[in-house]
Scaffold this motif. Structure first.
Motif, PDB file in Angstrom:
ATOM      1  N   UNK A  17      34.605  41.337  44.480  1.00  0.00           N
ATOM      2  CA  UNK A  17      33.349  41.920  44.949  1.00  0.00           C
ATOM      3  C   UNK A  17      32.161  41.325  44.189  1.00  0.00           C
ATOM      4  N   UNK A  18      32.306  41.139  42.894  1.00  0.00           N
ATOM      5  CA  UNK A  18      31.225  40.560  42.086  1.00  0.00           C
ATOM      6  C   UNK A  18      30.936  39.132  42.532  1.00  0.00           C
ATOM      7  N   UNK A  19      31.991  38.363  42.806  1.00  0.00           N
ATOM      8  CA  UNK A  19      31.805  36.997  43.266  1.00  0.00           C
ATOM      9  C   UNK A  19      31.099  36.981  44.622  1.00  0.00           C
ATOM     10  N   UNK A  20      31.508  37.879  45.500  1.00  0.00           N
ATOM     11  CA  UNK A  20      30.862  37.985  46.811  1.00  0.00           C
ATOM     12  C   UNK A  20      29.399  38.370  46.654  1.00  0.00           C
ATOM     13  N   UNK A  21      29.107  39.323  45.776  1.00  0.00           N
ATOM     14  CA  UNK A  21      27.716  39.749  45.567  1.00  0.00           C
ATOM     15  C   UNK A  21      26.874  38.578  45.064  1.00  0.00           C
ATOM     16  N   UNK A  22      27.410  37.825  44.151  1.00  0.00           N
ATOM     17  CA  UNK A  22      26.681  36.679  43.592  1.00  0.00           C
ATOM     18  C   UNK A  22      26.323  35.691  44.718  1.00  0.00           C
ATOM     19  N   UNK A  23      27.296  35.370  45.550  1.00  0.00           N
ATOM     20  CA  UNK A  23      27.073  34.393  46.617  1.00  0.00           C
ATOM     21  C   UNK A  23      26.153  34.945  47.711  1.00  0.00           C
ATOM     22  N   UNK A  39      53.289  52.429  44.145  1.00  0.00           N
ATOM     23  CA  UNK A  39      52.375  51.696  43.293  1.00  0.00           C
ATOM     24  C   UNK A  39      52.293  52.428  41.953  1.00  0.00           C
ATOM     25  N   UNK A  40      52.363  51.666  40.906  1.00  0.00           N
ATOM     26  CA  UNK A  40      52.248  52.247  39.570  1.00  0.00           C
ATOM     27  C   UNK A  40      50.780  52.273  39.151  1.00  0.00           C
ATOM     28  N   UNK A  41      50.487  53.007  38.087  1.00  0.00           N
ATOM     29  CA  UNK A  41      49.123  53.045  37.554  1.00  0.00           C
ATOM     30  C   UNK A  41      48.696  51.646  37.123  1.00  0.00           C
ATOM     31  N   UNK A  42      49.598  50.920  36.509  1.00  0.00           N
ATOM     32  CA  UNK A  42      49.289  49.556  36.077  1.00  0.00           C
ATOM     33  C   UNK A  42      48.945  48.667  37.275  1.00  0.00           C
ATOM     34  N   UNK A  43      49.711  48.788  38.354  1.00  0.00           N
ATOM     35  CA  UNK A  43      49.421  48.004  39.555  1.00  0.00           C
ATOM     36  C   UNK A  43      48.081  48.401  40.165  1.00  0.00           C
ATOM     37  N   UNK A  44      47.796  49.697  40.142  1.00  0.00           N
ATOM     38  CA  UNK A  44      46.518  50.181  40.660  1.00  0.00           C
ATOM     39  C   UNK A  44      45.349  49.611  39.852  1.00  0.00           C
ATOM     40  N   UNK A  45      45.489  49.622  38.539  1.00  0.00           N
ATOM     41  CA  UNK A  45      44.425  49.081  37.689  1.00  0.00           C
ATOM     42  C   UNK A  45      44.272  47.572  37.876  1.00  0.00           C
ATOM     43  N   UNK A  46      45.381  46.878  38.077  1.00  0.00           N
ATOM     44  CA  UNK A  46      45.300  45.445  38.373  1.00  0.00           C
ATOM     45  C   UNK A  46      44.567  45.207  39.697  1.00  0.00           C
ATOM     46  N   UNK A  47      44.893  46.015  40.693  1.00  0.00           N
ATOM     47  CA  UNK A  47      44.217  45.908  41.989  1.00  0.00           C
ATOM     48  C   UNK A  47      42.722  46.182  41.831  1.00  0.00           C
ATOM     49  N   UNK A  48      42.390  47.175  41.041  1.00  0.00           N
ATOM     50  CA  UNK A  48      40.984  47.513  40.788  1.00  0.00           C
ATOM     51  C   UNK A  48      40.258  46.327  40.166  1.00  0.00           C
ATOM     52  N   UNK A  49      40.868  45.722  39.179  1.00  0.00           N
ATOM     53  CA  UNK A  49      40.249  44.576  38.509  1.00  0.00           C
ATOM     54  C   UNK A  49      40.068  43.402  39.478  1.00  0.00           C
ATOM     55  N   UNK A  50      41.089  43.113  40.269  1.00  0.00           N
ATOM     56  CA  UNK A  50      41.006  42.021  41.245  1.00  0.00           C
ATOM     57  C   UNK A  50      39.909  42.302  42.272  1.00  0.00           C
ATOM     58  N   UNK A  51      39.838  43.548  42.736  1.00  0.00           N
ATOM     59  CA  UNK A  51      38.829  43.933  43.717  1.00  0.00           C
ATOM     60  C   UNK A  51      37.432  43.796  43.136  1.00  0.00           C
ATOM     61  N   UNK A  52      37.244  44.284  41.920  1.00  0.00           N
ATOM     62  CA  UNK A  52      35.924  44.193  41.281  1.00  0.00           C
ATOM     63  C   UNK A  52      35.512  42.742  41.054  1.00  0.00           C
ATOM     64  N   UNK A  53      36.448  41.912  40.642  1.00  0.00           N
ATOM     65  CA  UNK A  53      36.142  40.489  40.441  1.00  0.00           C
ATOM     66  C   UNK A  53      35.757  39.826  41.761  1.00  0.00           C
TER      67      UNK A  53
END
Length: 93
Positions: free
Chosen positions: A17-23, A1-15
């Protein structure tokens, strides 16, 4: 995994998680303006809100542990990834 892929995964996870928290916040607080209403509800039972959050974290960790040990979850509607998103949200709380 590259740093870029890790950061993309982080962004997807945060998005996610935020959607789950809202619901879930809507479900657990009945639309209350207090986002911690469900945790404060534990006080009459002698459980502080902080301990309530720690108990929920333990539940999610045990679910992930079960998945790791068994390779599957009996309740398939909630994945190990969902449990990880919940952990992100509990850490934020």
């Amino acid at each position: 995994m590259t740093i870029s892929e890790l950061l993309d995964l982080h962004e997807e996870t945060c998005n996610a998680a935020r959607d789950t928290m809202r619901r879930k916040n809507q479900d657990y607080t009945s639309g209350s303006v207090d986002p911690f209403a469900n945790f404060r509800a534990s006080v009459p039972y002698g459980v502080s809100p902080a301990k309530g959050i720690l108990l929920r974290i333990t539940d999610k960790l045990m679910r992930i542990k079960s998945f790791d040990e068994q390779g599957f979850l009996a309740v398939q509607e909630e994945t190990a990834e969902d449990a990880c998103d919940d952990l992100v949200n509990y850490a934020i709380l």
